[in-house]
Design a protein around this motif. Structure first.
Motif, short mmCIF file in Angstrom:
data_model
loop_
_atom_site.label_atom_id
_atom_site.label_comp_id
_atom_site.label_asym_id
_atom_site.label_seq_id
_atom_site.Cartn_x
_atom_site.Cartn_y
_atom_site.Cartn_z
N THR A 119 -1.93 4.11 -10.82
CA THR A 119 -0.85 3.55 -11.63
C THR A 119 -0.80 2.04 -11.43
O THR A 119 -0.75 1.56 -10.29
CB THR A 119 0.49 4.18 -11.23
OG1 THR A 119 0.45 5.58 -11.52
CG2 THR A 119 1.64 3.55 -11.98
N TRP A 120 -0.80 1.29 -12.52
CA TRP A 120 -0.83 -0.16 -12.45
C TRP A 120 0.42 -0.70 -11.74
O TRP A 120 1.54 -0.35 -12.09
CB TRP A 120 -0.92 -0.74 -13.85
CG TRP A 120 -0.88 -2.24 -13.88
CD1 TRP A 120 0.15 -3.04 -14.30
CD2 TRP A 120 -1.91 -3.12 -13.44
NE1 TRP A 120 -0.18 -4.36 -14.17
CE2 TRP A 120 -1.44 -4.45 -13.63
CE3 TRP A 120 -3.18 -2.93 -12.90
CZ2 TRP A 120 -2.20 -5.56 -13.30
CZ3 TRP A 120 -3.94 -4.03 -12.57
CH2 TRP A 120 -3.45 -5.34 -12.78
N GLY A 121 0.20 -1.52 -10.72
CA GLY A 121 1.31 -2.14 -10.01
C GLY A 121 1.85 -1.33 -8.85
O GLY A 121 2.63 -1.85 -8.05
N LEU A 122 1.45 -0.06 -8.73
CA LEU A 122 2.00 0.79 -7.68
C LEU A 122 1.55 0.34 -6.30
O LEU A 122 2.32 0.40 -5.34
CB LEU A 122 1.61 2.25 -7.92
CG LEU A 122 2.14 3.26 -6.91
CD1 LEU A 122 3.67 3.21 -6.82
CD2 LEU A 122 1.69 4.68 -7.28
N ALA A 123 0.31 -0.11 -6.16
CA ALA A 123 -0.19 -0.52 -4.85
C ALA A 123 0.68 -1.62 -4.25
O ALA A 123 1.05 -1.56 -3.06
CB ALA A 123 -1.65 -0.98 -4.97
N ASP A 124 1.03 -2.62 -5.05
CA ASP A 124 1.84 -3.72 -4.55
C ASP A 124 3.26 -3.25 -4.22
O ASP A 124 3.87 -3.73 -3.26
CB ASP A 124 1.88 -4.84 -5.57
CG ASP A 124 0.53 -5.49 -5.75
OD1 ASP A 124 0.12 -6.26 -4.87
OD2 ASP A 124 -0.13 -5.20 -6.76
N SER A 125 3.79 -2.33 -5.00
CA SER A 125 5.14 -1.84 -4.75
C SER A 125 5.19 -0.99 -3.49
O SER A 125 6.17 -1.05 -2.73
CB SER A 125 5.63 -1.04 -5.96
OG SER A 125 5.77 -1.89 -7.08
N LEU A 126 4.15 -0.20 -3.23
CA LEU A 126 4.10 0.55 -1.99
C LEU A 126 3.97 -0.38 -0.79
O LEU A 126 4.51 -0.11 0.29
CB LEU A 126 2.94 1.55 -2.02
CG LEU A 126 3.05 2.69 -3.04
CD1 LEU A 126 1.82 3.58 -2.98
CD2 LEU A 126 4.32 3.51 -2.82
N ALA A 127 3.26 -1.49 -0.98
CA ALA A 127 3.17 -2.48 0.09
C ALA A 127 4.55 -3.05 0.41
O ALA A 127 4.86 -3.34 1.57
CB ALA A 127 2.21 -3.59 -0.31
N ARG A 128 5.38 -3.21 -0.61
CA ARG A 128 6.76 -3.68 -0.38
C ARG A 128 7.54 -2.67 0.45
O ARG A 128 8.32 -3.05 1.33
CB ARG A 128 7.46 -3.90 -1.72
CG ARG A 128 6.94 -5.09 -2.51
CD ARG A 128 7.61 -5.14 -3.89
NE ARG A 128 9.06 -5.22 -3.77
CZ ARG A 128 9.91 -4.74 -4.68
NH1 ARG A 128 9.44 -4.10 -5.75
NH2 ARG A 128 11.20 -4.90 -4.52
N LEU A 129 7.34 -1.38 0.18
CA LEU A 129 8.03 -0.36 0.97
C LEU A 129 7.61 -0.44 2.43
O LEU A 129 8.45 -0.41 3.34
CB LEU A 129 7.72 1.03 0.41
CG LEU A 129 8.34 1.40 -0.94
CD1 LEU A 129 7.95 2.82 -1.33
CD2 LEU A 129 9.86 1.27 -0.90
N ARG A 130 6.31 -0.52 2.68
CA ARG A 130 5.84 -0.58 4.06
C ARG A 130 6.37 -1.83 4.77
O ARG A 130 6.75 -1.77 5.94
CB ARG A 130 4.31 -0.55 4.08
CG ARG A 130 3.71 0.72 3.52
CD ARG A 130 2.19 0.74 3.69
NE ARG A 130 1.59 1.82 2.92
CZ ARG A 130 1.04 1.66 1.71
NH1 ARG A 130 0.99 0.45 1.16
NH2 ARG A 130 0.54 2.70 1.07
N ALA A 131 6.37 -2.95 4.04
CA ALA A 131 6.87 -4.19 4.64
C ALA A 131 8.35 -4.08 4.99
O ALA A 131 8.82 -4.75 5.92
CB ALA A 131 6.65 -5.36 3.67
N ALA A 132 9.08 -3.23 4.28
CA ALA A 132 10.50 -3.01 4.55
C ALA A 132 10.72 -1.93 5.61
O ALA A 132 11.87 -1.57 5.89
CB ALA A 132 11.22 -2.63 3.27
N GLY A 133 9.64 -1.39 6.17
CA GLY A 133 9.76 -0.39 7.22
C GLY A 133 9.84 1.03 6.75
O GLY A 133 10.17 1.94 7.52
N VAL A 134 9.52 1.28 5.47
CA VAL A 134 9.54 2.63 4.92
C VAL A 134 8.15 3.25 5.08
O VAL A 134 7.15 2.67 4.65
CB VAL A 134 9.94 2.62 3.43
CG1 VAL A 134 9.91 4.04 2.85
CG2 VAL A 134 11.32 2.00 3.25
#
Length: 240
Positions: A119-134
């Protein structure tokens, strides 16, 4: 860790019973040295395909902040034996927020050879989750022996570039996703689940004779449960 799955005893639905409990599978980590990652940045993410994915990520970020800030947050898992008219959820005992992403397309088991379009853009959004501790966890009905191939697909697609996300896979034909979701909630608070069908949230949907019995559970759509296109696939058509 959960030693065995919870029996799905739903009081208001005369549905066929779920399979007998099976030993719980382990959370399997992919070896980060086994594959070559594709670079991804947690910065400005391009638009994702599908409103469901955007809602999933925004919800997880919000609830993750609340949980780590000490606010009471329910998990996305239904209480065992809950009445279908009252969608009570398992409380969170762990302050580490986590999400589960279902890799399977409908009833078909994820194929790392065939399902390669992310899915386009999902990789970067998941990176945001990990960076937030999720913690991002991936679940599939695929055999645990395919862990290397599935890990490679996630890495090369950029969805798990470091190869550190837990993979929830089955070790024998009797093991169920319900057991794996329950076990995952023991090591983190599963605040959100993303899947392309309601059965990805709770196995009761796979045994209902009349779907109308579970209409009250639709209140959880957008509030812990998110219908989304599969993260890796060839094509997607809504199944519900």
């Amino acid at each position: 860790m959960v030693a065995a799955g919870e029996k799905n005893d739903r009081r208001e639905e005369p549905a066929a019973e779920a399979p007998a409990d099976a030993p719980a599978p382990h959370l399997t980590l992919v070896d980060p040295a086994a594959f070559t990652p594709r670079s991804t940045s947690p910065g400005s993410a391009p638009p994702m395909t599908g409103e469901g994915w955007r809602s999933f990520v925004d919800f997880a970020l919000e609830k993750g902040r609340a949980l780590t800030g000490g606010e009471p947050v329910p998990s996305a898992l239904l209480m065992p034996g809950v009445a279908l008219g009252r969608p009570e959820r398992v409380p969170c005992k762990n302050l580490t927020p986590g999400v589960i992403v279902d890799l399977d397309l409908g009833d078909a088991v994820f194929s790392p050879k065939d399902d390669t379009q992310s899915t386009w853009g999902l990789a970067d959004s998941l990176a945001r989750l990990r960076a937030a501790g999720v913690v991002v966890m991936w679940v599939s009905g695929a055999d645990a022996n395919s862990v290397a191939e599935i890990g490679a697909a996630l890495r090369t697609s950029g969805l798990d570039p470091a190869g550190k996300d837990p993979l929830l896979l089955v070790r024998n034909p009797d093991e169920r996703k319900q057991v794996m979701r329950t076990e995952a909630n023991q090591v983190s608070c599963v605040i959100a689940i993303a899947g392309d069908r309601r059965g990805d949230f709770d196995e009761l949907f796979d045994y209902l004779r009349n779907p109308d019995f579970a209409l009250e559970l639709d209140a959880l759509l957008g509030d812990g449960w998110f219908i989304v296109p599969p993260p890796l696939s060839k094509a997607w058509t809504p199944t519900n």
